[in-house]
Design a protein around this motif. Structure first.
Motif, PDB file in Angstrom:
ATOM      1  N   VAL A  17      59.529 -83.561 -93.691  1.00  0.00           N
ATOM      2  CA  VAL A  17      60.576 -83.813 -94.681  1.00  0.00           C
ATOM      3  C   VAL A  17      61.878 -84.116 -93.941  1.00  0.00           C
ATOM      4  O   VAL A  17      62.362 -83.306 -93.149  1.00  0.00           O
ATOM      5  N   TYR A  18      62.429 -85.297 -94.176  1.00  0.00           N
ATOM      6  CA  TYR A  18      63.697 -85.720 -93.579  1.00  0.00           C
ATOM      7  C   TYR A  18      64.794 -85.620 -94.640  1.00  0.00           C
ATOM      8  O   TYR A  18      64.574 -85.942 -95.804  1.00  0.00           O
ATOM      9  N   ARG A  19      65.988 -85.232 -94.195  1.00  0.00           N
ATOM     10  CA  ARG A  19      67.136 -85.206 -95.101  1.00  0.00           C
ATOM     11  C   ARG A  19      68.346 -85.818 -94.389  1.00  0.00           C
ATOM     12  O   ARG A  19      68.883 -85.235 -93.455  1.00  0.00           O
ATOM     13  N   TYR A  20      68.738 -86.995 -94.811  1.00  0.00           N
ATOM     14  CA  TYR A  20      69.953 -87.648 -94.333  1.00  0.00           C
ATOM     15  C   TYR A  20      71.077 -87.303 -95.314  1.00  0.00           C
ATOM     16  O   TYR A  20      70.962 -87.580 -96.504  1.00  0.00           O
ATOM     17  N   SER A  21      72.169 -86.732 -94.831  1.00  0.00           N
ATOM     18  CA  SER A  21      73.289 -86.374 -95.694  1.00  0.00           C
ATOM     19  C   SER A  21      74.511 -87.224 -95.333  1.00  0.00           C
ATOM     20  O   SER A  21      74.810 -87.431 -94.148  1.00  0.00           O
ATOM     21  N   PHE A  22      75.227 -87.693 -96.335  1.00  0.00           N
ATOM     22  CA  PHE A  22      76.400 -88.536 -96.121  1.00  0.00           C
ATOM     23  C   PHE A  22      77.203 -88.613 -97.409  1.00  0.00           C
ATOM     24  O   PHE A  22      76.724 -88.228 -98.488  1.00  0.00           O
ATOM     25  N   ASN A  23      78.427 -89.104 -97.313  1.00  0.00           N
ATOM     26  CA  ASN A  23      79.248 -89.357 -98.488  1.00  0.00           C
ATOM     27  C   ASN A  23      79.011 -90.779 -98.969  1.00  0.00           C
ATOM     28  O   ASN A  23      78.947 -91.713 -98.169  1.00  0.00           O
TER      29      ASN A  23
END
Length: 421
Positions: free
Chosen positions: A342-348
């Protein structure tokens, strides 16, 4: 305005097993044929409407240049018909019609007459041609002294000196520098707005998607796909990445857009979601809001190295932002069949309001062209609204700040705001 109608078009060349076979068939024309036909194009049917821009894509050898040569009349078809209405200007092979020993100015007169312009018209157009080409004193130097970029500048300037009904452009523009490419495409867009019909062959995804209304894909001399530019370019990208055991399939989404999926299947995307601050899936987000792209990947066979990448595209299919785990030095290695990641890319979400899509890539290295486990266009579609920030224009929210300094005007040593009755 110009139009093109192509019906049952085909082009075949004779292939002889030996030179003697060719000679024997020439000497004994009444004898049995000693050649085989190699079809470069077969059963092509295309309608290009007045004022439309059609992109033509395909790998090298697919028949793109042959098709353009038949449309312009430099090559005759073996079967089928081509009906053209309007004056055609074509930029096919670099420097076509130029004599290397003549000067640029002399070649303008020769090439211009091939396009149907008179000597008097070319004299009147010469200042504009010189100005657009921007090759300076080389205009009066032999073309053999030109670089390939300079030849392209002059050839394009001549071909577009007068707005044609139909403009045909092959890959020649890819030779020029970035400045002149930008300038050339600006002129092409101006022609489009004025009603010119455009045929353009290019591997440049951005050029096809921003300029063209429709695109066709040629493969092994046949029309493999016809449709919206983004749909065709997605399929073309997947086709280029195809390797042994790869599959390419297309699915129709609820909004009638086409999703292209390709890859070997050694790893596959099991799920994808856009999460808000509370970790809940959303498909509508606010400009600037913190979000997380969550991608679940199934490992179907042992993999020595896995890279996940994503790309956000606007409604025209243009790339807004893309990154992968190779570029940030976070690849996974030695994965075993049956594992799940499971990958999680976080950004605005610092992007403008509108509709966007996410494309996903599972590969071995930086590009899915090396080892494509899975490439998926339209893996997720979301909408951005803006109710909290100024109503800016464009795709990037830069949050520009403003500072204004208002200085009093001083005249003859007296401040104007100090004057009173």
């Amino acid at each position: 305005m110009g139009s093109i109608r192509i019906k049952g078009l085909g082009k075949a060349y004779r292939q002889y097993p030996t030179h003697w076979s060719r000679l024997a068939e020439w000497v004994l024309p009444w004898g049995r044929p000693r050649h085989q036909l190699r079809w470069v194009l077969k059963d092509i049917n295309i309608q290009v409407y007045p004022g439309e821009a059609l992109g033509i894509v395909g790998v090298n050898g697919a028949g793109k240049s042959t098709l353009l040569k038949m449309i312009t009349g430099t090559t005759q078809p073996s079967t089928g018909t081509i009906e053209i209405e309007g004056r055609v200007a074509a930029l096919l092979e670099l420097g076509m019609g130029f004599h290397p020993e003549f000067t640029g100015r002399q070649n303008v007169f020769m090439a211009g007459q091939l396009l149907g312009l008179s000597i008097e018209e070319l004299r009147q157009l010469m200042p504009d041609i010189e100005s657009f080409a921007e090759i300076g004193e080389y205009m009066d130097q032999p073309v053999r002294t030109y670089s390939s970029g300079m030849q392209m500048r002059l050839a394009f300037s001549v071909a577009t000196a007068r707005r044609p009904d139909i403009l045909i452009v092959d890959e020649a523009l890819s030779v020029g520098d970035a400045y002149f490419q930008h300038k050339s495409f600006g002129r092409i867009r101006d022609f489009r707005r004025s009603g010119t019909t455009l045929l353009i062959v290019s591997h440049d995804r951005q050029a096809i998607q921003t300029i063209c209304d429709r695109a066709v894909l040629l493969n092994h001399g046949q029309l493999a796909l016809e449709g919206a530019p983004e749909e065709v370019m997605d399929f073309f990208s997947a086709m280029i990445a195809e390797r042994e055991q790869n599959t390419i399939r297309q699915e129709q989404l609820a909004d009638n857009r086409i999703r292209t999926i390709s890859g070997t299947g050694e790893a596959s995307i099991a799920g994808v979601a856009l999460l808000n601050e509370e970790g809940k899936p959303v498909d509508v987000i606010e400009t600037g809001a913190p979000i997380t792209l969550q991608v679940t990947v199934d490992i179907n066979r042992d993999i020595e190295r896995l890279v996940l990448g994503f790309m956000i595209k606007d409604r025209m299919g243009q790339a807004i932002y893309g990154i992968n785990t190779h570029r940030i030095n976070r690849p996974l290695e030695n994965l075993r069949a049956g594992e799940q990641v499971v990958y999680r890319y976080s950004f605005n979400a610092d992007i403008g309001k509108g509709n966007y899509s996410v494309a996903l890539s599972l590969s071995r290295l930086d590009s899915h062209l090396d080892k494509n486990y899975e490439w998926r266009d339209f893996a997720l579609v979301f909408h951005v609204i803006n109710t909290r920030k100024p109503d800016f224009v464009g795709c990037a929210s830069l949050d520009a700040t403003l500072e204004i300094k208002h200085h009093q005007h001083i005249a003859e040593g007296v401040a104007t705001d100090a004057l009173s009755d």
